[in-house]
Design an enzyme around this catalytic site. Structure first.
Site, PDB file in Angstrom:
ATOM      1  N   CYS A 216       0.829  -1.201   0.000  1.00  0.00           N
ATOM      2  CA  CYS A 216       0.000   0.000   0.000  1.00  0.00           C
ATOM      3  C   CYS A 216       0.868   1.257   0.000  1.00  0.00           C
ATOM      4  O   CYS A 216       1.436   1.595  -1.033  1.00  0.00           O
ATOM      5  CB  CYS A 216      -0.996  -0.042   1.151  1.00  0.00           C
TER       6      CYS A 216
ATOM      7  N   HIS B 143      -3.598  -4.829   0.153  1.00  0.00           N
ATOM      8  CA  HIS B 143      -2.999  -5.376   1.374  1.00  0.00           C
ATOM      9  C   HIS B 143      -3.017  -6.901   1.325  1.00  0.00           C
ATOM     10  O   HIS B 143      -3.996  -7.510   1.767  1.00  0.00           O
ATOM     11  CB  HIS B 143      -3.814  -4.938   2.588  1.00  0.00           C
TER      12      HIS B 143
ATOM     13  N   GLU C  68      -1.610  -8.947   3.171  1.00  0.00           N
ATOM     14  CA  GLU C  68      -1.544  -9.571   4.502  1.00  0.00           C
ATOM     15  C   GLU C  68      -2.907 -10.008   5.030  1.00  0.00           C
ATOM     16  O   GLU C  68      -3.002 -10.922   5.847  1.00  0.00           O
ATOM     17  CB  GLU C  68      -0.867  -8.622   5.507  1.00  0.00           C
TER      18      GLU C  68
HETATM   19  N1  GLN Z   1      -1.965   6.867   2.920  1.00  0.00           N
HETATM   20  C1  GLN Z   1      -2.058   6.119   1.709  1.00  0.00           C
HETATM   21  C2  GLN Z   1      -3.429   6.268   1.040  1.00  0.00           C
HETATM   22  O1  GLN Z   1      -4.381   6.652   1.657  1.00  0.00           O
HETATM   23  C3  GLN Z   1      -1.729   4.653   1.953  1.00  0.00           C
HETATM   24  C4  GLN Z   1      -2.708   3.961   2.828  1.00  0.00           C
HETATM   25  C5  GLN Z   1      -2.219   2.635   3.320  1.00  0.00           C
HETATM   26  O2  GLN Z   1      -1.017   2.362   3.314  1.00  0.00           O
HETATM   27  N2  GLN Z   1      -3.106   1.783   3.775  1.00  0.00           N
HETATM   28  O3  GLN Z   1      -3.564   5.990  -0.118  1.00  0.00           O
END
Ligand code: GLN
Length: 545
Positions: free
Chosen positions: A385, A514, A516
């Site tokens: 992410c 994600h 995970e």
């Molecule tokens: N802050 C970033 C976004 O909102 C990444 C978010 C995250 O890593 N879950 O896109």
């Protein structure tokens, strides 16, 4: 109609109710039952999505985009229960629904009260868990957050008391998980706090059927067992000692040895199939007896709360067991790279580097420096992410020579917004539940490390972010930086970049989703698995020249 198990907590918070609930789910599945899992949380937030993970622990995301309590992560890793919006309900969510109904006039002029309106809403959510696709559930396990005696959890406990009564003569099973403190001066475990906590539960009208006693490193002795049984009105064989065991995947085996699932089935009046725990034992065995060791650095801002990245830590454990190795997974504070320390000196001894999710600008520049080192040094890299966004910003700055490139999250006025908001995210004011959330279809590119890891062309992975790769930079990044787009989410006129790699690098994958959240010990997540595999291969090459 399913049977119901309720799991409550006593004495202190963090006694491990979530893992107990998940372990019972896993054990009942091993007896052939279909389980459903649910967590009731007594806070006013409508969901934990707006809560700081550095205080409250990670926000776990389900396929349907619910932002939930981290205990649902345990449910996911231990059981096959389908988790969704229905699986986590908070006081805030309950009140929200009741107040909306009141505004619509659905209470027909009545005074709206905790009993019956709030408790009715709680009971209806518990029933709703096992409707539709879950209607063939055999056992629903409902965990109640907080500790018995808290003002906040009272409406939930009252709702459960009523629920049990309404189900009568069908039995429910209540499991109370408590802590027995060890007093050095007396040299023994003390049962008094447990007696008080069970008394508080009985005051509300709930008699526990099983008591699970957390005893730290100590064994629960026969004297304590007898005492708890007598004062708490529970038979001795239903008092279960839960000493600390490691890894956490050994906990269900320990509870099984002490008869937890047999006891729960007896209380519920159900009979299961013969049990086979071989696969689960093999997992524990593999974790305990690794054949190799590697070191992985997690580069991020300092957080000091282990639970903030719970699912990533567990996904690393699953990847480690799949590769028969022990991973020393260490946190490297990215802010030090903004204050003189260099990634070269701090990261050179690691076999792989991970940059994980995050929000806010603290530590970002340090992460970008770390990403540059990883790209140039050829260390295996997994970006998750924000980790992908960092890798893309780094390449744009250093390979396309656009030194001010950034995400508009960190620099709204950047001339090169290589990570930016989609038009539908602009102008959003509400913070709760408005990110790109939940599982999205992702089409993988042939002949990439990602495609090789998954072994499939189409995958579904879960998202939780607002910002996206900006396609205006795609062509230049592909041509000039060696960026490979290894997965996209196709949507109408505009495809979303979901995962990227780097040409010529031994192993470099960074995903906008994600991975995970879908990893389990029985099915280690492919990207994590191959990341650890690449790190191990690098270590082997080094060792054997
Ligand atoms: N802050 C970033 C976004 O909102 C990444 C978010 C995250 O890593 N879950 O896109």
């Amino acid at each position: 109609m399913p049977k119901y198990v309720f799991v409550t907590g006593g004495v202190v918070s963090s006694v491990g109710k979530g893992i107990v609930a998940a372990s019972l789910g896993m054990l009942l599945e091993s007896r052939g039952f279909k389980v459903a899992m649910m967590k009731l949380d007594p806070y006013i937030n409508v969901d934990p999505g707006t809560m700081n993970p550095y205080e409250h622990g990670e926000v776990f995301v389900t396929d349907d985009g619910a932002e939930t309590d981290l205990d649902l992560g345990h449910y996911q890793r231990f059981t096959h229960a389908k988790l969704s919006q229905k699986s986590n309900v908070t006081t805030g969510g309950i009140y929200n629904a009741v107040i909306q109904k009141e505004r619509r006039g659905e209470y027909l002029g009545k005074t709206v009260q905790v009993i019956p309106h709030i408790t009715d809403e709680i009971k209806s959510r518990i029933r709703m868990l096992t409707t539709e696709s879950e209607s063939d559930t055999d056992v629903a396990i409902i965990e109640i957050g907080g500790t018995v005696g808290d003002i906040e959890s009272l409406p939930f406990l009252e709702a459960i008391r009523q629920f049990r009564l309404e189900l009568y003569p069908t039995p429910c099973c209540t499991i109370h998980v408590t802590l027995l403190p060890y007093i050095d001066a007396a040299g023994e475990l003390k049962t008094k706090p447990t007696q008080h906590s069970v008394r508080a539960l009985r005051d509300i009208g709930i008699q526990p059927d099983i008591i699970i006693c957390r005893t730290g490193p100590h064994n629960l002795g026969p004297d304590q067992r007898r005492k708890i049984a007598m004062f708490c009105n529970v038979t001795e064989d239903a008092i279960i000692g839960a000493k600390d065991v490691s890894p956490i995947y050994a906990i269900p085996l320990n509870l099984n040895t002490q008869g937890l699932d047999t006891m729960a089935m007896r209380v519920l009046g159900i009979e299961g199939q013969p049990q086979d725990l071989t696969e689960w034992r093999a997992i524990v065995e593999k974790i305990l007896k690794p054949e190799h060791e590697i070191r992985i650095a997690a580069v991020g801002k300092y957080v000091g709360h282990d639970d903030a990245y719970k699912s990533i830590n567990e996904a690393i454990t699953h990847a480690a067991l799949a590769n028969r190795c022990k991973v020393h997974y260490e946190w490297i504070d990215s802010e030090q790279f903004e204050n003189g320390a260099t990634p070269e000196e701090k990261l050179k001894d690691y076999d792989g580097v991970l940059i994980g999710p995050g929000f806010g600008s603290r530590g970002i520049e340090g992460k970008i420096k770390a990403a540059r080192y990883v790209r140039q040094s050829g260390k295996p890299f997994l970006g998750v992410c924000l980790g992908m966004q960092i890798a893309v910003i780094e390449m744009t700055r250093n390979c396309l020579n656009l030194p001010q490139a950034n995400s508009t999250e960190f620099d709204p006025a950047t001339p090169d917004p290589v990570i930016s908001l989609l038009s539908e995210q602009r102008g959003i004011q509400d913070m709760g539940g408005t990110m790109r959330l939940g599982a999205y279809r992702c089409q993988l590119t042939p002949d990439t490390k990602t495609r090789e890891a998954y072994g499939e062309d189409i995958i579904y992975e879960r998202h939780r972010h607002r910002y996206e790769f900006n396609n205006a930079y795609r062509e230049r990044l592909e041509k000039e930086a060696g960026l490979v787009i290894s997965g996209i989410h196709p949507r109408g006129d505009h495809e979303l970049v979901e995962i990227v790699e780097l040409k010529g690098h031994p192993w470099f994958c960074a995903s906008q989703f994600h991975p995970e959240f879908t990893s389990t010990p029985l099915r280690p997540q492919p990207l994590f698995r191959d990341f650890v595999k690449a790190a191990l291969a690098g270590r082997m090459r080094e060792k054997h020249g």
